[in-house]
Write a protein that holds these residues in place. Sequence first.
Motif, PDB file in Angstrom:
ATOM      1  N   ARG A 343       1.094  -1.072   0.035  1.00  0.00           N
ATOM      2  CA  ARG A 343       0.192  -0.001  -0.025  1.00  0.00           C
ATOM      3  C   ARG A 343       0.712   0.794  -0.019  1.00  0.00           C
ATOM      4  N   HIS A 344       1.806   1.083   0.448  1.00  0.00           N
ATOM      5  CA  HIS A 344       2.647   2.244   0.252  1.00  0.00           C
ATOM      6  C   HIS A 344       3.722   2.016  -0.623  1.00  0.00           C
ATOM      7  N   HIS A 370      -1.976   9.140   2.275  1.00  0.00           N
ATOM      8  CA  HIS A 370      -3.138   7.809   2.597  1.00  0.00           C
ATOM      9  C   HIS A 370      -3.063   8.559   4.438  1.00  0.00           C
ATOM     10  N   ASP A 374      -7.004   7.884   4.903  1.00  0.00           N
ATOM     11  CA  ASP A 374      -7.485   7.495   6.754  1.00  0.00           C
ATOM     12  C   ASP A 374      -7.941   8.136   8.102  1.00  0.00           C
ATOM     13  N   TYR A 447      -6.762  -1.543   1.868  1.00  0.00           N
ATOM     14  CA  TYR A 447      -7.446  -0.483   2.096  1.00  0.00           C
ATOM     15  C   TYR A 447      -7.875  -0.643   3.215  1.00  0.00           C
TER      16      TYR A 447
END
Length: 480
Positions: A343-344, A370, A374, A447
Amino acid sequence: MITSILSTLIVSAVSLGPATAAAPTVDGAAVDAVVRQYREDTALPGVAVAVTHGTEVVRTAGYGHTPDGDPVSKHTTMAAASVSKSFTALAVMRLVESGRIRLDDRVRAHLPEFTMADPRAADITVRHLLDQTSGLSDTTHRSFSGPPVHTLAEAVAAMRDSKPAAAPGTRWEYHNPNFQVAARLVEVVAGLPFADHLRREVFAPLGMADSRTADTASDLPPSAAGHVKVLGLPVALPEPPAFGNGSGGVLTSAHDLAAWLIAQNNGGRGPDGTSVATPRSIAETHTPSTASPSYGLGWFVGVTPSGAPLVDHGGDLFTSTAYQALLPASGHGIAVLANTGMRHGDAQAIGARLIALVEGRRLPPVDDPHTLVDVVLLGLTPVVGALALRGALRSRRWAARRRSTAWTVARLLPLALPLLLLTTIHRVVGLLYRGRDVSWAQVPYLYPTFVVLLSVAALGGVAVLVARLAAAAGRRGSAG
């Protein structure tokens, strides 16, 4: 695993600013400065880095800590993920060099157990597996969301009822099982487990004592465990279940990857001159296939933002990432192992910055959207929960206003949509990832805050649905 295909795009798409008049000296202190600044900007828990130049090691080091709190060193064993594909390709090339197979041999000639529900599979060659042009596809063989496998033999057997999505050699498509079949081919032809062949032919000659392979996510040692970041903070999580040997199972260290990079940039000869491949074999793996101008045999082939030749490959697990790059024009090699998930893309991002350092370009600012996402999604979660509670508590009032049964049912159906999306979210994510196969258990790693919001919406929707149905039934009973 999933997004290794994006590694070259990430490196070549980021704008790193104009070149300076002369490249700075690339030494250990400069490498440390790049990595430490990135960690400060991103809260990356742990990372290991190797930078080489010709046959010399510029820097091998670890920074930060593992999920258990142990310091990451240059000898810490971490997951190489899809960087493993280049190791599998070299293991195959060792058999080619010994004359036991040829790249253009049909796979089935050496591996009769490789059968599929389509006669076109008989035309798949060894080269097709390694350059990802076999025609095999996540759209026709679901290796993550299908029944679990635990060995290379099981991975090949699981393909029997699948079909190629295209004729062999006609289309490039990234598909992890290509390299699982290749690794099984190595086992059968060499007469050794894949792990033993890799250790004997590659790891041991290069002095890669920290390196080995794993079959499944459950085989990862604690040092190879990783994190998912939520609100910018790392959360240690176990890797979701998956099989990856051959395609993503190598475990290695910064120290070992330095020897590997030197061999790749030195015609197959390691730091002490020991050869693990001929210059011709190394060149073969770095040469694009006819079906794809950007992929060789287990390596992507492209250019850096400065236009210099680049041979690289990224690796993505759901709790860790990896990246390796060769810069043939300068003779540099770069490898990064990070313990945060795909994700990163932290390993790829650090790799891009180290390439910029080598080329004397300005490093880009860290851009991590992100955390803001979030915050928004987690902020919406209690709002959705409160609305669901309100809807459930007011269900009798809602039922009292409804006259038509058909209209009542129609108004209730949308309440089930969040639950439907929650149960099928992995298919939706697969479409977003261009048809790649994703299991349901992997989605929360990609996610996490959206899954939390969707879960609350699904539970709330079901609660309101049940409450309103009960209220409507009670109203009809009292009316009768």
